[in-house]
Design a protein around this motif. Structure first.
Motif, short mmCIF file in Angstrom:
data_model
loop_
_atom_site.label_atom_id
_atom_site.label_comp_id
_atom_site.label_asym_id
_atom_site.label_seq_id
_atom_site.Cartn_x
_atom_site.Cartn_y
_atom_site.Cartn_z
N ARG A 57 0.84 -1.20 0.00
CA ARG A 57 0.00 0.00 0.00
C ARG A 57 0.87 1.26 0.00
O ARG A 57 0.57 2.24 -0.69
N ALA A 58 1.94 1.24 0.79
CA ALA A 58 2.83 2.41 0.86
C ALA A 58 3.45 2.70 -0.50
O ALA A 58 3.51 3.85 -0.95
N LYS A 59 3.93 1.66 -1.17
CA LYS A 59 4.54 1.86 -2.49
C LYS A 59 3.52 2.34 -3.50
O LYS A 59 3.80 3.23 -4.31
N GLY A 69 3.01 15.28 9.29
CA GLY A 69 1.73 14.61 9.18
C GLY A 69 1.95 13.12 9.05
O GLY A 69 3.01 12.67 8.61
N SER A 70 0.95 12.35 9.43
CA SER A 70 1.06 10.90 9.35
C SER A 70 -0.32 10.29 9.18
O SER A 70 -1.34 10.92 9.47
N SER A 71 -0.33 9.05 8.73
CA SER A 71 -1.61 8.31 8.69
C SER A 71 -2.00 7.85 10.08
O SER A 71 -3.15 7.53 10.32
N TYR A 72 -1.02 7.79 11.01
CA TYR A 72 -1.23 7.23 12.35
C TYR A 72 -1.97 5.90 12.22
O TYR A 72 -2.89 5.60 12.99
N ALA A 73 -1.58 5.12 11.21
CA ALA A 73 -2.36 3.97 10.79
C ALA A 73 -2.32 2.84 11.81
O ALA A 73 -1.29 2.23 12.05
N HIS A 74 -3.48 2.60 12.41
CA HIS A 74 -3.70 1.39 13.19
C HIS A 74 -4.37 0.34 12.29
O HIS A 74 -4.42 -0.83 12.64
N LEU A 75 -4.89 0.80 11.16
CA LEU A 75 -5.55 -0.05 10.17
C LEU A 75 -4.75 0.02 8.87
O LEU A 75 -4.32 1.09 8.46
N ARG A 76 -4.56 -1.11 8.23
CA ARG A 76 -3.74 -1.15 7.02
C ARG A 76 -4.26 -0.21 5.94
O ARG A 76 -3.48 0.38 5.18
N VAL A 117 -2.73 3.47 5.59
CA VAL A 117 -1.34 3.75 5.21
C VAL A 117 -1.31 4.52 3.89
O VAL A 117 -1.97 4.15 2.92
N GLY A 118 -0.55 5.61 3.88
CA GLY A 118 -0.43 6.43 2.69
C GLY A 118 -1.51 7.48 2.52
O GLY A 118 -1.50 8.24 1.55
#
Length: 254
Positions: free
Chosen positions: A23-25, A159-166, A169-170
Motif C-alpha cells: 500500500r505504501a509503495k 503529518g502521518s496516517s497514524y495507521a492502526h488499520l492497514r 497507510v499512505g
C-alpha cells in the motif's frame, strides 16, 4: 495541504506487513516511520529492517506513553539508541530522550487526554523537533486545533496516517525537500528543520478511512485492555520489566 514531488514519508504507522508495504509503495511513499504500541526498540528495529528495500525505507520509532493511563501524554521518538519504557513521567521521558539525543515529536497535539498541551509544548519547546499538523484520527475540530497549535507556535509540522488499520497507510505524508537514504538521515532532517510540507488524500474514501481510524479509538483506549495487557508488570515496555534493570524505577508511575 497537497504536493506531488519530493521525499515522502508517512511519519507514524502502527502496522507493518507485506500488505502495508504494498500500500505504501502504491501510494507513492518513500519511507514509513514504524512505531507500534508496547513493543521494545530491538524488535521494532528488526521488523523495520526486514520490511525495508530499495523502494521503501522503514524507519524505527517509539511512541511513548508518559504519565498514567488516565492522563497520558504521547511522545514520538526517532533516533533512539536504547529502549525507553512507557508510563514514566513526562519529565523523565524528556530527560532520557535528551540524553540519547533522539528527535522528539509531538503527535496529535491537544487531542483528548493523550497529547501534549500548549503549556507542555511551551515548557519543553527546546527539546521538541516537530508537532503533528494532521492525521486521520483528528476529525474536524481536533484537526483545526492541531493546525492552530502548529501555526501559532511556528512549529516545524509533520503529518502521518497514524495507521492502526492497514487501509490508512499512505493517506497522509510529510514531504521533505531532502532525500532520506538511512534512518539517520531522517533524524538529521527533523533535527535541522529541513523544509517540509504535509500532504493528504481527499474525497469520500479518505473521509471514510478517517472515520474508521477514529472508531478504532474505542478499543485502543479501553481500560480493560490496558489493565489486562500492561499493568500486570509483564508487558515488554513496562518500566519495571526486568529488561530495564531498574533504570527507570525512580520515574515509573506504575
Amino acid at each position: 495541504m497537497s504536493d506531488s514531488e519530493g521525499f515522502r514519508v508517512d511519519m507514524h504507522v502502527k502496522v507493518l506487513d507485506e500488505t502495508v508495504v504494498e500500500r505504501a509503495k502504491a501510494a507513492g511513499l518513500d519511507a514509513l516511520v514504524y512505531a507500534p504500541h508496547f513493543v521494545r526498540l530491538p524488535e521494532i528495529r528488526e521488523r523495520a529492517a526486514a520490511f525495508s528495500d530499495d523502494e521503501l525505507l522503514v524507519i524505527p520509532g517509539r511512541e511513548l506513553f508518559t504519565g498514567s493511563w488516565h492522563a497520558r501524554k504521547h511522545l514520538l521518538a526517532v533516533g533512539l539508541d536504547e529502549p525507553v519504557p512507557d508510563f514514566i513521567t513526562l519529565e523523565g521521558a524528556m530527560s532520557e530522550l535528551q540524553r540519547q539525543d533522539a528527535v522528539v515529536l509531538a503527535p496529535h497535539p491537544g487531542f483528548l487526554n493523550v497529547s501534549l498541551t500548549g503549556a507542555d509544548l511551551a515548557a519543553y519547546g527546546d527539546r521538541i523537533h516537530g508537532v503533528e499538523a494532521y492525521n486521520p484520527k483528528l476529525l474536524a475540530r481536533a484537526g483545526r486545533r492541531a493546525r492552530r497549535i502548529v501555526e501559532e507556535g511556528r512549529w516545524p509540522p509533520f503529518g502521518s496516517s497514524y495507521a492502526h488499520l492497514r487501509s490508512s497507510v499512505g493517506e497522509v505524508w510529510t514531504r521533505f525537500e531532502r532525500r532520506v537514504e538511512r534512518p539517520e538521515d531522517l533524524v538529521d532532517a527533523l533535527r535541522e528543520g529541513v523544509p517540509r510540507t504535509v500532504g493528504r488524500r481527499t474525497g469520500v474514501r479518505h473521509q471514510l478511512r478517517c472515520l474508521a481510524e477514529f472508531a478504532h479509538l474505542g478499543y485502543e483506549n479501553s481500560w480493560s485492555k490496558i489493565d489486562r495487557l500492561f499493568l500486570q508488570g509483564t508487558e515488554p515496555t513496562h518500566p519495571r520489566h526486568i529488561a530495564y534493570e531498574g533504570r527507570f524505577d525512580d520515574v515509573a508511575v506504575y
